[in-house]
Every structure is written in C-alpha cells, then in structure tokens.
Design a protein around this motif. Sequence first.
Motif, PDB file in Angstrom:
ATOM      1  N   ALA A   1       0.862  -1.146  -0.016  1.00  0.00           N
ATOM      2  CA  ALA A   1       0.068  -0.170  -0.028  1.00  0.00           C
ATOM      3  C   ALA A   1       0.910   1.325  -0.001  1.00  0.00           C
ATOM      4  O   ALA A   1       2.042   1.269   0.472  1.00  0.00           O
ATOM      5  CB  ALA A   1      -1.028  -0.016   1.343  1.00  0.00           C
TER       6      ALA A   1
ATOM      7  N   MET B   1      -3.214   3.907  -2.560  1.00  0.00           N
ATOM      8  CA  MET B   1      -3.607   2.898  -3.749  1.00  0.00           C
ATOM      9  C   MET B   1      -2.583   1.681  -3.176  1.00  0.00           C
ATOM     10  O   MET B   1      -1.817   1.728  -2.338  1.00  0.00           O
ATOM     11  CB  MET B   1      -3.117   3.262  -5.224  1.00  0.00           C
ATOM     12  CG  MET B   1      -1.458   3.616  -5.086  1.00  0.00           C
ATOM     13  SD  MET B   1      -1.226   4.796  -6.289  1.00  0.00           S
ATOM     14  CE  MET B   1      -1.747   6.463  -5.492  1.00  0.00           C
ATOM     15  N   GLU B   2      -3.173   0.345  -3.795  1.00  0.00           N
ATOM     16  CA  GLU B   2      -2.267  -0.748  -3.563  1.00  0.00           C
ATOM     17  C   GLU B   2      -1.682  -0.912  -4.857  1.00  0.00           C
ATOM     18  O   GLU B   2      -2.273  -0.942  -5.923  1.00  0.00           O
ATOM     19  CB  GLU B   2      -3.139  -1.825  -3.090  1.00  0.00           C
ATOM     20  CG  GLU B   2      -3.425  -2.058  -1.747  1.00  0.00           C
ATOM     21  CD  GLU B   2      -4.038  -3.322  -1.121  1.00  0.00           C
ATOM     22  OE1 GLU B   2      -4.154  -4.183  -1.793  1.00  0.00           O
ATOM     23  OE2 GLU B   2      -4.678  -2.986  -0.195  1.00  0.00           O
ATOM     24  N   THR B   3      -0.537  -1.727  -4.830  1.00  0.00           N
ATOM     25  CA  THR B   3       0.121  -2.105  -6.165  1.00  0.00           C
ATOM     26  C   THR B   3       0.743  -3.635  -5.824  1.00  0.00           C
ATOM     27  O   THR B   3       1.226  -3.909  -4.659  1.00  0.00           O
ATOM     28  CB  THR B   3       1.312  -1.258  -6.275  1.00  0.00           C
ATOM     29  OG1 THR B   3       0.893   0.120  -6.510  1.00  0.00           O
ATOM     30  CG2 THR B   3       2.264  -1.379  -7.561  1.00  0.00           C
TER      31      THR B   3
ATOM     32  N   GLN C   1      -1.958  -2.153 -10.374  1.00  0.00           N
ATOM     33  CA  GLN C   1      -2.724  -1.700  -9.325  1.00  0.00           C
ATOM     34  C   GLN C   1      -4.066  -2.355  -8.908  1.00  0.00           C
ATOM     35  O   GLN C   1      -5.160  -1.745  -9.524  1.00  0.00           O
ATOM     36  CB  GLN C   1      -2.812  -0.007  -9.000  1.00  0.00           C
ATOM     37  CG  GLN C   1      -1.515   0.558  -9.181  1.00  0.00           C
ATOM     38  CD  GLN C   1      -1.358   2.051  -8.876  1.00  0.00           C
ATOM     39  OE1 GLN C   1      -2.258   2.749  -9.658  1.00  0.00           O
ATOM     40  NE2 GLN C   1      -0.312   2.627  -8.093  1.00  0.00           N
ATOM     41  N   PRO C   2      -4.232  -3.284  -8.130  1.00  0.00           N
ATOM     42  CA  PRO C   2      -5.456  -3.819  -7.837  1.00  0.00           C
ATOM     43  C   PRO C   2      -6.388  -2.870  -7.148  1.00  0.00           C
ATOM     44  O   PRO C   2      -7.601  -2.775  -7.205  1.00  0.00           O
ATOM     45  CB  PRO C   2      -5.360  -5.043  -6.981  1.00  0.00           C
ATOM     46  CG  PRO C   2      -4.018  -4.922  -6.472  1.00  0.00           C
ATOM     47  CD  PRO C   2      -3.321  -3.837  -7.462  1.00  0.00           C
ATOM     48  N   LYS C   3      -5.954  -1.775  -6.749  1.00  0.00           N
ATOM     49  CA  LYS C   3      -6.716  -0.653  -6.036  1.00  0.00           C
ATOM     50  C   LYS C   3      -6.052   0.564  -6.616  1.00  0.00           C
ATOM     51  O   LYS C   3      -5.236   1.350  -5.606  1.00  0.00           O
ATOM     52  CB  LYS C   3      -6.676  -0.646  -4.381  1.00  0.00           C
ATOM     53  CG  LYS C   3      -7.488  -1.989  -3.947  1.00  0.00           C
ATOM     54  CD  LYS C   3      -7.506  -1.806  -2.484  1.00  0.00           C
ATOM     55  CE  LYS C   3      -8.139  -3.278  -1.866  1.00  0.00           C
ATOM     56  NZ  LYS C   3      -8.220  -3.413  -0.403  1.00  0.00           N
TER      57      LYS C   3
ATOM     58  N   ALA D   1      -9.419   6.240  -7.346  1.00  0.00           N
ATOM     59  CA  ALA D   1     -10.427   6.156  -7.468  1.00  0.00           C
ATOM     60  C   ALA D   1     -10.973   6.543  -8.886  1.00  0.00           C
ATOM     61  O   ALA D   1     -11.719   6.120  -9.447  1.00  0.00           O
ATOM     62  CB  ALA D   1     -11.544   7.168  -6.546  1.00  0.00           C
TER      63      ALA D   1
ATOM     64  N   ARG E   1      -9.839   3.233 -13.664  1.00  0.00           N
ATOM     65  CA  ARG E   1     -10.452   1.729 -13.348  1.00  0.00           C
ATOM     66  C   ARG E   1      -9.155   0.669 -13.322  1.00  0.00           C
ATOM     67  O   ARG E   1      -9.380  -0.415 -12.562  1.00  0.00           O
ATOM     68  CB  ARG E   1     -11.155   1.417 -14.565  1.00  0.00           C
ATOM     69  CG  ARG E   1     -12.595   2.096 -14.736  1.00  0.00           C
ATOM     70  CD  ARG E   1     -13.360   1.811 -15.975  1.00  0.00           C
ATOM     71  NE  ARG E   1     -14.387   2.725 -16.061  1.00  0.00           N
ATOM     72  CZ  ARG E   1     -14.561   3.708 -17.020  1.00  0.00           C
ATOM     73  NH1 ARG E   1     -13.371   3.968 -17.777  1.00  0.00           N
ATOM     74  NH2 ARG E   1     -15.440   4.577 -17.160  1.00  0.00           N
ATOM     75  N   SER E   2      -8.229   1.152 -14.063  1.00  0.00           N
ATOM     76  CA  SER E   2      -7.110   0.360 -13.778  1.00  0.00           C
ATOM     77  C   SER E   2      -5.672   1.216 -14.393  1.00  0.00           C
ATOM     78  O   SER E   2      -5.660   2.109 -14.712  1.00  0.00           O
ATOM     79  CB  SER E   2      -6.936  -0.923 -14.946  1.00  0.00           C
ATOM     80  OG  SER E   2      -6.776  -0.482 -16.019  1.00  0.00           O
TER      81      SER E   2
END
Length: 166
Positions: free
Chosen positions: A51, A63-65, A79-81, A84, A87-88
């Motif tokens: 994160a 974000m998460e990577t 990045q799954p997160k 905002a 989308r990806s």
Amino acid sequence: MILELVDNGSISAGRAEAFHCFWRPELWPRLTSHVTHVEMLHELDGWQRYAMEVQVDGKKYVMETQRIAVPPNTISFQQPKPPAFMRSHTGVWSFEEGPSETKVKVMHRVDLDDQKAMEMLGLNSLEQARAKIQENLHKNGMAMITSVDEFLGSEEGRRLVHANVQ
C-alpha cells in the motif's frame, strides 16, 4: 478512456543498484516528496504487494500495487486498488545498462474514469483531466528517476545499496 505514456531517463550507476532502489519501495519516502508512506503487505522472491500513499497537487491518494520483477531487467506493476478515478493502472519499469549509466524507461497504461477524474481533480473538461493525469504520471515517474540518481550519487545511497546488492 485509455491513456498510455512512456518516459525515459538515466541514472549514473549500475543496473543492479538502480534496480534495487526501484524494487525497494520502503526507500521511496526518503527519496521523493510525492511518496509519503509505503507499507509492504506481502512479499515473496520477485513478487510484492504494498500500500502506498502519495501526495499530488495537495491531494492525498492511497493505492495498492502488486509487482513482479525480473531482476535486474524489469519490474511489471498492476494496481488492484488504483486511485478512484482510474479503473486500472498497469505498467513496466525497465533497466538497460550502458557504459556509464543505466537507462530507465517507465511505461504506464491507465483506464481512466473520465467523469470521476474531472470531479476529483476539479476540472471542467475531459481534455484537461487527461492532460493533468498524464502530466502527473510524467512528473512522478521522472521524479523517481531523478531522485534515485541523486541518492545513488550520495555517500549514504552508495553505502546502503552496496550493502544490499552484493
């Protein structure tokens, strides 16, 4: 809307040393001002999930990577997160050793939620939002390359990396 961006730079150090700095995200808050916090969530040999909190234009994004490495050649990320308004977000850092420096290239591919981007960035048009996101990706990517180059040029950087790259 899909945005793609490629940036290139160089680092006055060997490929293994440059790669190490990009592979160790816990170094980044020391190296560049836009990364304010990194928390490693899971790590295996050649794979990471973390994160990260970044500050861009006075706004904070978390974000998460997750990344896969082929040391010392490439680091692929996804990045799954993502932020905002994306989308990806995927990409690749690549490292090519030259006679006196390492060439670094970063490629980004972003699937942008245009409406959210305009709202979150406070902009009036899609063109402004897209341009702002491309500008920020460029600025942050080049800041990392420049920061790693400066760090590896310092006594502290050479000592720390040399101890971990052997």
